[in-house]
Design a protein around this motif. Structure first.
Motif, PDB file in Angstrom:
ATOM      1  N   ALA A 193      -0.559  37.319 -47.656  1.00 28.09           N
ATOM      2  CA  ALA A 193      -0.184  38.666 -48.090  1.00 28.09           C
ATOM      3  C   ALA A 193      -1.408  39.560 -48.278  1.00 28.09           C
ATOM      4  CB  ALA A 193       0.583  38.574 -49.406  1.00 28.09           C
ATOM      5  N   PHE A 194      -2.518  38.970 -48.681  1.00 30.81           N
ATOM      6  CA  PHE A 194      -3.749  39.736 -48.872  1.00 30.81           C
ATOM      7  C   PHE A 194      -4.221  40.319 -47.541  1.00 30.81           C
ATOM      8  CE2 PHE A 194      -7.359  40.593 -51.633  1.00 30.81           C
ATOM      9  CZ  PHE A 194      -8.412  40.778 -50.751  1.00 30.81           C
ATOM     10  N   TYR A 195      -4.203  39.488 -46.503  1.00 25.21           N
ATOM     11  CA  TYR A 195      -4.640  39.947 -45.196  1.00 25.21           C
ATOM     12  C   TYR A 195      -3.684  40.991 -44.641  1.00 25.21           C
ATOM     13  CZ  TYR A 195      -6.268  39.873 -40.355  1.00 25.21           C
ATOM     14  OH  TYR A 195      -6.745  40.234 -39.119  1.00 25.21           O
ATOM     15  N   GLN A 196      -2.384  40.801 -44.920  1.00 24.85           N
ATOM     16  CA  GLN A 196      -1.407  41.798 -44.463  1.00 24.85           C
ATOM     17  C   GLN A 196      -1.744  43.166 -45.041  1.00 24.85           C
ATOM     18  OE1 GLN A 196       2.415  40.176 -45.514  1.00 24.85           O
ATOM     19  NE2 GLN A 196       2.069  38.339 -44.271  1.00 24.85           N
ATOM     20  N   ASN A 197      -2.110  43.186 -46.322  1.00 23.71           N
ATOM     21  CA  ASN A 197      -2.508  44.463 -46.916  1.00 23.71           C
ATOM     22  C   ASN A 197      -3.803  44.987 -46.300  1.00 23.71           C
ATOM     23  OD1 ASN A 197      -0.438  45.170 -48.618  1.00 23.71           O
ATOM     24  ND2 ASN A 197      -1.272  44.125 -50.405  1.00 23.71           N
ATOM     25  N   MET A 198      -4.739  44.083 -46.012  1.00 22.51           N
ATOM     26  CA  MET A 198      -5.995  44.501 -45.380  1.00 22.51           C
ATOM     27  C   MET A 198      -5.712  45.235 -44.074  1.00 22.51           C
ATOM     28  SD  MET A 198      -8.531  41.254 -45.932  1.00 22.51           S
ATOM     29  CE  MET A 198      -9.444  41.594 -44.438  1.00 22.51           C
ATOM     30  N   VAL A 199      -4.794  44.685 -43.289  1.00 21.82           N
ATOM     31  CA  VAL A 199      -4.483  45.309 -41.998  1.00 21.82           C
ATOM     32  C   VAL A 199      -3.784  46.645 -42.214  1.00 21.82           C
ATOM     33  CG1 VAL A 199      -3.131  45.073 -39.882  1.00 21.82           C
ATOM     34  CG2 VAL A 199      -4.435  43.133 -40.740  1.00 21.82           C
ATOM     35  N   ARG A 200      -2.857  46.680 -43.188  1.00 17.71           N
ATOM     36  CA  ARG A 200      -2.187  47.957 -43.467  1.00 17.71           C
ATOM     37  C   ARG A 200      -3.203  49.022 -43.846  1.00 17.71           C
ATOM     38  NH1 ARG A 200       1.496  44.523 -46.754  1.00 17.71           N
ATOM     39  NH2 ARG A 200       3.312  44.108 -45.446  1.00 17.71           N
ATOM     40  N   ILE A 201      -4.169  48.628 -44.678  1.00 20.11           N
ATOM     41  CA  ILE A 201      -5.204  49.566 -45.107  1.00 20.11           C
ATOM     42  C   ILE A 201      -6.059  49.980 -43.916  1.00 20.11           C
ATOM     43  CG2 ILE A 201      -7.294  49.816 -46.498  1.00 20.11           C
ATOM     44  CD1 ILE A 201      -5.955  47.718 -48.426  1.00 20.11           C
ATOM     45  N   ALA A 202      -6.468  48.975 -43.124  1.00 19.40           N
ATOM     46  CA  ALA A 202      -7.364  49.258 -42.003  1.00 19.40           C
ATOM     47  C   ALA A 202      -6.748  50.240 -41.027  1.00 19.40           C
ATOM     48  CB  ALA A 202      -7.722  47.951 -41.293  1.00 19.40           C
ATOM     49  N   LYS A 203      -5.423  50.142 -40.863  1.00 22.77           N
ATOM     50  CA  LYS A 203      -4.768  51.037 -39.913  1.00 22.77           C
ATOM     51  C   LYS A 203      -4.824  52.490 -40.368  1.00 22.77           C
ATOM     52  CE  LYS A 203      -0.695  49.723 -38.238  1.00 22.77           C
ATOM     53  NZ  LYS A 203       0.641  49.082 -38.196  1.00 22.77           N
ATOM     54  N   CYS A 204      -5.096  52.705 -41.664  1.00 21.02           N
ATOM     55  CA  CYS A 204      -5.096  54.072 -42.191  1.00 21.02           C
ATOM     56  C   CYS A 204      -6.482  54.707 -42.224  1.00 21.02           C
ATOM     57  CB  CYS A 204      -4.539  54.090 -43.613  1.00 21.02           C
ATOM     58  SG  CYS A 204      -2.812  53.617 -43.719  1.00 21.02           S
ATOM     59  N   VAL A 205      -7.497  53.984 -41.817  1.00 18.30           N
ATOM     60  CA  VAL A 205      -8.869  54.514 -41.937  1.00 18.30           C
ATOM     61  C   VAL A 205      -9.545  54.473 -40.569  1.00 18.30           C
ATOM     62  CG1 VAL A 205     -11.083  54.255 -43.115  1.00 18.30           C
ATOM     63  CG2 VAL A 205      -8.977  53.567 -44.275  1.00 18.30           C
TER      64      VAL A 205
ATOM     65  N   PRO B 194      -1.071  56.070 -51.313  1.00 23.55           N
ATOM     66  CA  PRO B 194       0.259  56.679 -51.243  1.00 23.55           C
ATOM     67  C   PRO B 194       0.915  56.503 -49.880  1.00 23.55           C
ATOM     68  CG  PRO B 194      -1.431  58.348 -51.690  1.00 23.55           C
ATOM     69  CD  PRO B 194      -2.126  57.059 -51.563  1.00 23.55           C
ATOM     70  N   ARG B 195       0.090  56.439 -48.831  1.00 22.81           N
ATOM     71  CA  ARG B 195       0.645  56.253 -47.488  1.00 22.81           C
ATOM     72  C   ARG B 195       1.305  54.891 -47.342  1.00 22.81           C
ATOM     73  NH1 ARG B 195      -3.820  57.706 -43.155  1.00 22.81           N
ATOM     74  NH2 ARG B 195      -5.425  57.848 -44.772  1.00 22.81           N
ATOM     75  N   LEU B 196       0.877  53.943 -48.180  1.00 21.45           N
ATOM     76  CA  LEU B 196       1.452  52.600 -48.104  1.00 21.45           C
ATOM     77  C   LEU B 196       2.490  52.369 -49.197  1.00 21.45           C
ATOM     78  CD1 LEU B 196      -1.767  50.508 -47.360  1.00 21.45           C
ATOM     79  CD2 LEU B 196      -0.088  51.377 -45.748  1.00 21.45           C
ATOM     80  N   GLY B 197       2.737  53.392 -50.012  1.00 20.16           N
ATOM     81  CA  GLY B 197       3.760  53.260 -51.049  1.00 20.16           C
ATOM     82  C   GLY B 197       3.275  52.613 -52.333  1.00 20.16           C
ATOM     83  N   TYR B 198       1.975  52.646 -52.571  1.00 16.85           N
ATOM     84  CA  TYR B 198       1.447  52.077 -53.817  1.00 16.85           C
ATOM     85  C   TYR B 198       0.919  53.195 -54.711  1.00 16.85           C
ATOM     86  CZ  TYR B 198       1.298  47.686 -51.188  1.00 16.85           C
ATOM     87  OH  TYR B 198       1.615  46.578 -50.441  1.00 16.85           O
ATOM     88  N   HIS B 199       0.808  52.876 -55.991  1.00 22.87           N
ATOM     89  CA  HIS B 199       0.086  53.783 -56.894  1.00 22.87           C
ATOM     90  C   HIS B 199      -1.382  53.793 -56.502  1.00 22.87           C
ATOM     91  CE1 HIS B 199       3.239  54.613 -59.725  1.00 22.87           C
ATOM     92  NE2 HIS B 199       3.451  53.334 -59.974  1.00 22.87           N
ATOM     93  N   LYS B 200      -2.045  54.925 -56.690  1.00 19.88           N
ATOM     94  CA  LYS B 200      -3.491  54.944 -56.468  1.00 19.88           C
ATOM     95  C   LYS B 200      -4.149  54.138 -57.574  1.00 19.88           C
ATOM     96  CE  LYS B 200      -3.574  59.663 -54.702  1.00 19.88           C
ATOM     97  NZ  LYS B 200      -4.194  60.981 -54.843  1.00 19.88           N
TER      98      LYS B 200
END
Lengths: 321, 402
Positions: free
Chosen positions: B178-190, B257-263
């Protein structure tokens, strides 16, 4: 591995220095017959029940014949709900304990096949001078002292744990199942800590961690003396309660008590009642000096105890006992 | 994550101060202008009303670091407090880049503060050891960086974190799932351009560096830790760190916010001064630039007496006349960090600043304070076993209900 024989049971007991008395008789199918043939009165005879829950887990309950066993209550106390426990059918008794259902006894746990069986022992066993069991055959009975039973269990790497089987415990939202810890875990458990989370998830009904913690807090809360509040009706909600798991409040409580004791001792010795006036100032000063150091020590103690418990938990689930 | 300054040659002299996770330097090599930094970064100053609010919420006096402005800036710390007032718990996230075995007092500062936050708010904490980052930036082998991570974990544990509420992990061990899944989600936004802008990456930098930022961003989201938070997406995160880490979390806050999380909220500290003062730089290669947790009482005495930059005057007469220069005096600065008693600190500042107290006295007091601190840390560290490290780093549920 072949099933354990009566001779093997007796050999093990002899090897371990467990004294026993043997009574040979024709094969018996009931406890009444057993008592009659042994002819020493009925005190100390055991009944041994093999039970099964809905998930197929097996429990061996070993108790005095005089102890009342209510399966409905036991089932709830184990966290299995109201109708969770049934008698195991004969085939299961044979397969798991390698013995006929007429002569079930804790000795059957020497068998490999009974590794996953949970053992519940009647605490009344400790009130009799001798306990009578079949040594896995219905044409013999042996009697051993309660300490002998402990020694036997320890020799097969089981921790003897005695339960008040007759206690009527009303399991509900304020009282979690008090025997839940006896429920056996699944056999195919890996040792890898990464799998523990899976196990904990699947065991979450059996081991209600949060509830167990709450009980721990509740049972060990110490009410502090409060000058203005009358006793609280529920020890969980008093604002003066000390949560034993909370490092800061534990240290604070201990220091305050120490200062109080020292001040009273000095007062007594010097006959200076006025010392009580400075007690709170002294307490504050001492707390300033010692709290950080003591809190550090106590949190390390907590962490050490947790670590030991953590590895004991993993170890107890390990396959090679 | 602590600001281990790693000088990169920029060619021209510093017209502006430079604060990045890998370089910290003031304008023209002078002292850092923190007010300007707050403007530059766009975070908020942590004012006394917030400190009062913390004291009211927690029922105990605020930590000296908070009262004395060591933690001086924040992003949305007020939102964390608001949510907490309503009964909404949050979790803490901090970390360390294990580049060396020896930790100095400056490294301990964020951990000491995080422990205080954990204790008073009774919230769970995740601690990230970025062994992969150090492997890449300091060119260590994978094995060496993993070893350092474990050694550093022991010092971190010695700060007194509660194992029932704390999860320590190293990237090499934990990244995946799950950690890596978030890493990829984040990476796609930058974009590549964005990381070049934020972190100063250039064409010659290897791709490991370029793809590292999501690793430090991912712990800001609770779904990176399913064994702690399950599937909850709405748990808030507060990140205590030194202000040079701000860029990572600016990036993360933009993505959240783009991923639906609190900042994630931040609470940021000043840099810990080097022993030699402004012109000095704390460096692993110079053991006299800092007090290490492994220093003996004798070492501490020696270092403070010989190397701590003094704001006292050159002669006793001048000192009595003009008083000490508290702006540059390192012992007073260190006391501001570590002397618990407010009244005593105020008195020292007053007397020393007026010239009535001499440097020697101030240094002696500092030596006492630091020696007992280091001694307590050493004892605690000695009680940390390999098993305890394993238990802290084991993937297990935490007590998240306080």
């Amino acid at each position: 591995m072949a099933s354990i024989t009566a001779d093997e049971v007796l050999s093990l007991l002899t090897e371990r220095g467990v004294a026993f008395k043997r009574y040979e008789h024709p094969p018996v199918s009931t406890v009444e017959e057993q008592v009659e043939y042994c002819n020493v009165g009925g005190k100390g005879f055991s009944k041994n029940l093999l039970l099964k829950d809905k998930k197929g887990r097996i429990y061996l309950i070993s108790a005095l014949t005089t102890t009342t066993i209510d399966l409905k209550i036991l089932s709830q106390r184990l966290g299995l709900g109201k109708g969770g426990l049934r008698f195991a059918p004969d085939e299961v008794v044979q397969a798991v304990l390698q013995v006929s259902s007429r002569c079930v006894a804790p000795f059957a746990l020497m068998n490999e096949s009974s590794r996953q069986v949970a053992l519940l022992l009647d605490k009344n066993f400790q009130t009799v001078p001798h306990i009578f069991f079949h040594p896995l055959t219905s044409n013999m009975t042996i009697s051993i002292e309660p300490s002998g039973l402990d020694a036997f269990l320890q020799s097969i790497k089981r921790t003897p744990s005695y339960v008040d089987l007759e206690a009527v415990v009303a399991v509900g939202k304020d009282q979690p199942p008090d025997l839940a810890a006896h429920v056996p875990v699944d056999a195919h458990l890996a040792n890898d800590p990464k799998d523990i989370s899976e196990v904990l998830k699947s065991n979450s009904e059996q081991l209600p961690v949060k509830k167990a913690e709450a009980t721990l807090k509740g049972n060990l809360t110490m009410g502090l003396q409060s000058k203005d509040k009358a006793g609280a009706k529920n020890s969980y909600t008093t604002i003066n309660e000390v949560n034993i798991a909370d490092v800061q409040s534990l240290v604070s409580n201990m220091l305050r008590k120490t200062v109080s004791a020292v001040i009273s001792e000095i007062s007594v010795n010097t006959k200076g009642e006025h010392l009580n006036d400075i007690e709170s100032d002294v307490a504050r000063a001492v707390s300033r000096r010692l709290s950080p150091e003591f809190e550090g020590l106590v949190v390390m103690f907590k962490n050490t105890a947790y670590t030991q418990g953590f590895f004991a938990g993993i170890g107890s689930k390990s396959l090679d006992r | 994550m602590s600001g281990d300054a790693d000088r990169r040659e920029n060619g021209a002299d510093n017209e502006e101060q430079i604060i990045t996770p890998w370089e910290v330097s003031g304008k023209d090599g002078g002292k850092i202008d923190y007010d300007k930094l707050i403007d530059q970064f766009g975070c908020q100053k942590l004012d006394s009303s917030l400190v009062d609010r913390v004291e009211k919420l927690t029922g105990v006096p605020a930590h000296p670091f908070l009262r004395r402005g060591v933690f001086f800036a924040h992003r949305e710390f007020d939102k964390i407090l608001e949510a907490y007032e309503k009964g909404e718990k949050f979790y803490l996230y901090t970390g360390r880049g294990p580049s060396s075995e020896a930790l100095h007092l400056g490294h301990l500062v964020p951990f000491m503060f995080t422990k205080y936050l954990q204790d008073v708010f009774q919230v769970p904490l995740v601690i990230q050891l970025t062994d992969d980052e150090k492997c890449m930036w300091k060119n260590l082998t994978v094995e060496e960086s993993q070893r350092l991570a474990r050694e550093n974990a022991k010092d971190i544990i010695a700060c007194g974190f509660d194992i029932t509420k704390t999860f320590i992990f190293s990237d090499f061990n934990y990244v995946g799932g799950a950690f890596y899944q978030n890493m990829v989600r984040i990476a796609k936004c930058v974009t590549l351009n964005q990381v070049r802008g934020i972190f100063g990456f250039v064409g010659e930098d290897h791709i490991g560096k370029v793809s590292f930022p999501p690793v430090q961003a991912a712990p800001s989201f609770p779904t990176s830790f399913p064994h702690i938070f399950g599937k909850r997406k709405d748990t808030r995160c507060l990140i205590p760190c030194a202000i040079d880490q701000d860029p990572y979390f600016r990036m993360t806050r933009d993505v959240a916010p783009r991923l639906g999380y609190h900042k994630p909220a931040l609470i940021e500290s000043l840099f810990f001064p080097a022993l030699q003062g402004e012109s000095g730089k704390m460096s692993a290669s110079d053991p006299n630039s800092a007090i290490y947790v492994t220093d003996s009482a004798k070492d501490i005495k020696n270092k403070i007496m010989k190397y701590a930059f003094s704001g006292g005057r050159d002669t006793v007469e001048n000192h009595r006349k003009y008083g000490a220069n508290l702006e540059v005096d390192v012992p007073v600065k260190y006391l501001s960090f570590f002397l618990e008693n407010d009244a005593e600190l105020a008195n020292i500042k007053q007397e020393y600043g007026a010239g009535r107290m001499l440097t020697g006295e101030v240094k002696k007091r500092l030596i006492d304070v630091l020696s007992s601190m280091v001694e307590r840390h050493r004892k605690a560290r000695a009680a940390v076993t390999e098993e305890m490290v394993d238990a802290f780093m084991a993937i297990r549920p935490l007590n998240i209900l306080g």
